[in-house]
Design a protein around this motif. Structure first.
Motif, PDB file in Angstrom:
ATOM      1  N   LEU B  93       0.841  -1.203   0.000  1.00 47.49           N
ATOM      2  CA  LEU B  93       0.000   0.000   0.000  1.00 47.49           C
ATOM      3  C   LEU B  93       0.870   1.244   0.000  1.00 47.49           C
ATOM      4  CD1 LEU B  93      -2.776  -1.009   2.558  1.00 47.49           C
ATOM      5  CD2 LEU B  93      -3.009  -0.718   0.087  1.00 47.49           C
ATOM      6  N   PHE B  94       1.971   1.158   0.732  1.00 50.87           N
ATOM      7  CA  PHE B  94       2.894   2.287   0.799  1.00 50.87           C
ATOM      8  C   PHE B  94       3.501   2.571  -0.577  1.00 50.87           C
ATOM      9  CE2 PHE B  94       7.362   3.652   1.768  1.00 50.87           C
ATOM     10  CZ  PHE B  94       7.039   4.930   2.199  1.00 50.87           C
ATOM     11  N   LEU B  95       3.787   1.509  -1.315  1.00 50.66           N
ATOM     12  CA  LEU B  95       4.484   1.679  -2.595  1.00 50.66           C
ATOM     13  C   LEU B  95       3.543   1.807  -3.791  1.00 50.66           C
ATOM     14  CD1 LEU B  95       7.455  -0.824  -2.235  1.00 50.66           C
ATOM     15  CD2 LEU B  95       7.515   1.649  -2.047  1.00 50.66           C
ATOM     16  N   ASN B  96       2.244   1.629  -3.572  1.00 53.69           N
ATOM     17  CA  ASN B  96       1.317   1.658  -4.705  1.00 53.69           C
ATOM     18  C   ASN B  96       1.000   3.095  -5.106  1.00 53.69           C
ATOM     19  OD1 ASN B  96      -0.253   0.419  -6.663  1.00 53.69           O
ATOM     20  ND2 ASN B  96      -2.108   0.685  -5.444  1.00 53.69           N
ATOM     21  N   GLN B  97       2.004   3.763  -5.635  1.00 57.69           N
ATOM     22  CA  GLN B  97       1.863   5.142  -6.075  1.00 57.69           C
ATOM     23  C   GLN B  97       2.464   5.251  -7.468  1.00 57.69           C
ATOM     24  OE1 GLN B  97       0.239   7.471  -4.716  1.00 57.69           O
ATOM     25  NE2 GLN B  97      -0.097   6.719  -2.639  1.00 57.69           N
ATOM     26  N   THR B  98       2.358   6.428  -8.038  1.00 58.72           N
ATOM     27  CA  THR B  98       2.928   6.561  -9.380  1.00 58.72           C
ATOM     28  C   THR B  98       3.956   7.683  -9.432  1.00 58.72           C
ATOM     29  OG1 THR B  98       0.957   7.819  -9.876  1.00 58.72           O
ATOM     30  CG2 THR B  98       1.054   5.588 -10.749  1.00 58.72           C
ATOM     31  N   VAL B  99       4.603   7.947  -8.294  1.00 57.76           N
ATOM     32  CA  VAL B  99       5.623   9.008  -8.322  1.00 57.76           C
ATOM     33  C   VAL B  99       6.830   8.545  -9.139  1.00 57.76           C
ATOM     34  CG1 VAL B  99       4.907   9.914  -6.093  1.00 57.76           C
ATOM     35  CG2 VAL B  99       6.722   8.209  -6.188  1.00 57.76           C
ATOM     36  N   THR B 178       0.810  -6.604  -7.323  1.00 62.51           N
ATOM     37  CA  THR B 178       0.147  -7.002  -8.565  1.00 62.51           C
ATOM     38  C   THR B 178      -1.351  -7.091  -8.352  1.00 62.51           C
ATOM     39  OG1 THR B 178       1.031  -9.141  -7.967  1.00 62.51           O
ATOM     40  CG2 THR B 178       1.880  -8.167  -9.963  1.00 62.51           C
ATOM     41  N   GLY B 179      -1.748  -7.520  -7.149  1.00 63.26           N
ATOM     42  CA  GLY B 179      -3.175  -7.584  -6.838  1.00 63.26           C
ATOM     43  C   GLY B 179      -3.811  -6.202  -6.875  1.00 63.26           C
ATOM     44  N   ILE B 188     -13.732   1.707  -6.568  1.00 63.63           N
ATOM     45  CA  ILE B 188     -13.113   2.621  -5.604  1.00 63.63           C
ATOM     46  C   ILE B 188     -13.766   3.988  -5.707  1.00 63.63           C
ATOM     47  CG2 ILE B 188     -10.960   3.733  -4.928  1.00 63.63           C
ATOM     48  CD1 ILE B 188      -9.484   1.335  -5.913  1.00 63.63           C
ATOM     49  N   ARG B 192     -15.754   5.971  -2.929  1.00 62.54           N
ATOM     50  CA  ARG B 192     -15.335   7.311  -2.492  1.00 62.54           C
ATOM     51  C   ARG B 192     -16.526   8.247  -2.467  1.00 62.54           C
ATOM     52  NH1 ARG B 192      -9.799   7.136  -4.953  1.00 62.54           N
ATOM     53  NH2 ARG B 192      -8.635   6.425  -3.154  1.00 62.54           N
ATOM     54  N   GLY B 198      -9.864   5.376   3.920  1.00 60.56           N
ATOM     55  CA  GLY B 198      -8.938   4.813   4.895  1.00 60.56           C
ATOM     56  C   GLY B 198      -9.175   3.339   5.165  1.00 60.56           C
ATOM     57  N   MET B 201     -12.390   1.664   3.826  1.00 60.14           N
ATOM     58  CA  MET B 201     -12.283   1.406   2.392  1.00 60.14           C
ATOM     59  C   MET B 201     -11.442   0.152   2.160  1.00 60.14           C
ATOM     60  SD  MET B 201     -12.571   2.722  -0.781  1.00 60.14           S
ATOM     61  CE  MET B 201     -11.878   4.046  -1.733  1.00 60.14           C
ATOM     62  N   LEU B 202     -10.324   0.079   2.873  1.00 61.16           N
ATOM     63  CA  LEU B 202      -9.418  -1.062   2.723  1.00 61.16           C
ATOM     64  C   LEU B 202     -10.157  -2.356   3.061  1.00 61.16           C
ATOM     65  CD1 LEU B 202      -6.486  -2.049   2.308  1.00 61.16           C
ATOM     66  CD2 LEU B 202      -6.157  -1.796   4.753  1.00 61.16           C
ATOM     67  N   ILE B 206     -11.323  -2.906  -0.738  1.00 56.75           N
ATOM     68  CA  ILE B 206     -10.071  -3.364  -1.343  1.00 56.75           C
ATOM     69  C   ILE B 206      -9.776  -4.818  -1.019  1.00 56.75           C
ATOM     70  CG2 ILE B 206      -7.617  -2.873  -1.636  1.00 56.75           C
ATOM     71  CD1 ILE B 206      -9.409  -0.630  -2.557  1.00 56.75           C
TER      72      ILE B 206
END
Lengths: 282, 295
Positions: B93-99, B178-179, B188, B192, B198, B201-202, B206
């Motif tokens: 969850l921490f890494l699921n970003q697109t920066v 990947t999930g 989602i 929302r 938070g 939602m998870l 999710i």
């Protein structure tokens, strides 16, 4: 997307995230970073207990050549390749065929055979240990790379079959039907129609099996002994006994032993991940 | 001959393709399982004559202090190893970003899984080193006495499991990443709009969609916990005084080590381990069978 994309959040959160990311990474990889730094330290640093401070001198070349001198480290490394590469080829070849058979044809025992492969793939190694060691001794391939390769190929066929079969299932079946209507033989369908479509699966499996076998330690200790046939994992363990408290050498050795699968992973990243998550994501 | 093949090739071809794979797998995996079961009924040093002892080895197991220690440790492994799943989810969850550069981060976080457990074991035994290890340097910095984790019966198993959790968390993280990629964005958005966020939602939106990833994560983690051998062998060799043994390790130790070759007894331990594993394997096959029927 979940969690909320960071670019849509407040500026403070964004800054926080951008700081947290590298910090978390450094903490996560701290053990490895420490090993990498130690591998260039001098023996003097180690005896003085300077494990975590700045190295007093950088002995990159000395340490990395030292592990190859006076020890059979090169031998171990070579053995790892001699075991890993034939295993990858063998297991992928066998499972292309089994996967094809189980994925394309409908026959009564299909699911039963498939489940046999899947179940066998999950058994604890220990239940195979004594009989497999005996079998290897009887065949006269104990303590050789061949002995290890034969076992690994057989065992990995379980996992590879699971993977290949599911992959073939997802291929468009109409292609095979069309070829059959044309009168193409089943063997030629396998070779000219299915194999070309399986290239991504073959790539994914190859990387994965390479890593699995390269990192195998248990079977290396069961089926081989001594530097002339043991792969690097077992070798590293016995060298660790020899290099008591010479952490700079142990570290350099660990780095070299870890390098091939790490390189594989970075070169073939996409395939690797596809391999690990088989069926998890449809 | 030719015409027989032509007429029946669709029936014969699968067996032709299966033959080499089945032969190898039967020889090296399926038969040995039964051979081990049979060996477990004998007293055997691996070289000489086998002598039949019936259930003797299993009876002996019931009174074997070391067997219970290993079994207990295996249970601890099973329970604590499961922490890799929430931990992996958390990292994912921490890494699921697109920066920018996130792909490199994801790969580097996955690193521990790619390297050998032998290396992981060496790294962690060094981390725990009582005189200069990082753990004790850190403890010393906050004024605590050093702990020799791997030489202390109370902590040793936990110390090894912590080392094992490192690569396992990385594995679960990749499964969840990947999930998360496959989670339906419309759901989602809908959630929302309903003001879900938070943890709620998870939990309600999710996680249900991550079920397949969780399933694989549980399977690989259970198997990893029950297979734990490398780390125990590398980090402590079962010690101190056998207190960090697990079944996989104890079996190996009995079957061939300085304590002599007791193949029969070792095989009996392996059979117990196999039966525990069989519970999970059956569960896995059952789930697969349901999925197959559903198609």
């Amino acid at each position: 997307m979940f969690p909320t994309p960071i670019e849509k959040t407040r500026a403070t959160t964004r800054t926080l995230y951008n700081v947290a990311l590298p910090v978390a990474l450094i903490l996560w990889l701290l053990p490895l970073i420490a090993v990498a730094v130690t591998s260039v330290r001098s023996g003097g640093d180690i005896t003085a207990g300077n494990y975590w401070g700045w190295p007093t001198s950088f002995n990159l070349l000395e340490n990395y050549t030292a592990i190859f001198e006076n020890t059979p480290f090169g031998n171990y490394l070579w053995n790892s390749f001699r075991v890993t590469i034939p295993t990858v080829i063998g297991a992928v070849a066998l499972s292309c065929m089994t996967g094809f058979a189980l994925g394309v044809y409908k026959f009564r025992s299909n699911l039963l055979i498939f489940f046999m492969f899947v179940a066998g793939n999950f058994v604890p190694f220990q239940i195979l240990m004594v009989p497999v060691r005996d079998l290897t001794l009887d065949m006269g391939v104990y303590n050789t790379a061949t002995g290890l390769v034969l076992f690994h190929v057989a065992f990995q066929t379980g996992f590879c079959t699971l993977f290949m079969r599911n992959f073939i299932r997802a291929l468009p079946f109409e292609l095979i039907e069309a070829a059959r209507v044309e009168g193409v033989s089943e063997i030629r369908i396998f070779w000219y129609v299915v194999i070309p479509l399986m290239k991504p699966a073959i790539a994914a499996l190859s990387v994965l099996i390479f890593t699995f076998i390269w990192n195998d330690y248990f079977w290396a200790t069961v089926l081989t002994q001594g530097a002339e046939s043991q792969p690097i994992t077992a070798g590293l363990y016995s060298l660790n006994g020899q290099w008591v408290a010479a952490w700079h050498l142990v570290s350099a050795g660990s780095i070299v032993a870890a390098l091939p699968p790490v390189l594989m992973f970075f070169l073939m990243q996409r395939h690797f991940i596809a391999g690990l998550t088989l069926g998890a994501v449809k | 001959m030719q015409s027989y093949w032509k007429a029946n090739q669709q029936r014969l071809a699968p067996w032709l393709f299966l033959a080499p794979g089945i032969a190898m797998f039967a020889l090296y995996v399926i038969f040995p399982i039964f051979q081990s079961m049979s060996i477990s009924l004998y007293e055997w040093d691996g070289l000489g004559e086998k002598s039949y002892v019936g259930m003797g080895n299993y009876v002996e197991l019931m009174d074997d202090e070391a067997f219970y220690t290993s079994l207990k440790n295996n249970v601890i492994w099973l329970v604590l190893y499961m922490l890799a799943i929430p931990a992996g989810l958390f990292v994912a969850l921490f890494l699921n970003q697109t920066v920018r550069g996130i792909r490199i981060y994801k790969s580097l976080f996955f690193f521990p899984f790619v390297i050998s457990q032998v290396v992981v074991g060496l790294v962690f035994s060094w981390f725990y080193d009582p005189s200069f290890g990082l753990l004790n340097v850190a403890l010393g910095a906050i004024g605590l006495d050093p702990i020799a984790v791997l030489a202390d019966e109370r902590y040793v198993t936990y110390g090894i499991i912590a080392a094992g959790l490192w690569p396992q968390t990385a594995y679960c993280m990749i499964l969840y990443l990947t999930g998360l990629n496959a989670v339906d964005p419309e759901q989602i958005e809908a959630a929302r709009l309903d003001n879900a966020k938070g943890v709620k939602m998870l939990w309600y939106v999710i996680l249900p969609q991550l079920r397949p990833a969780t399933f694989i994560a549980v399977v690989v983690t259970v198997i990893g916990a029950l297979r734990s051998f490398d780390l125990v062998s590398i980090m402590t060799d079962g010690g101190p005084w056998g207190s960090s043994r697990v079944l996989a390790f104890y079996m190996y130790e009995q079957a061939f080590s300085e304590y002599g070759f007791r193949m029969g007894y070792g095989a009996a331990i392996a059979v117990v381990l196999f039966l525990i594993m069989m519970v999970y394997i059956t569960g896995f096959l059952w789930k697969m069978y349901q999925d197959e029927k559903g198609r």
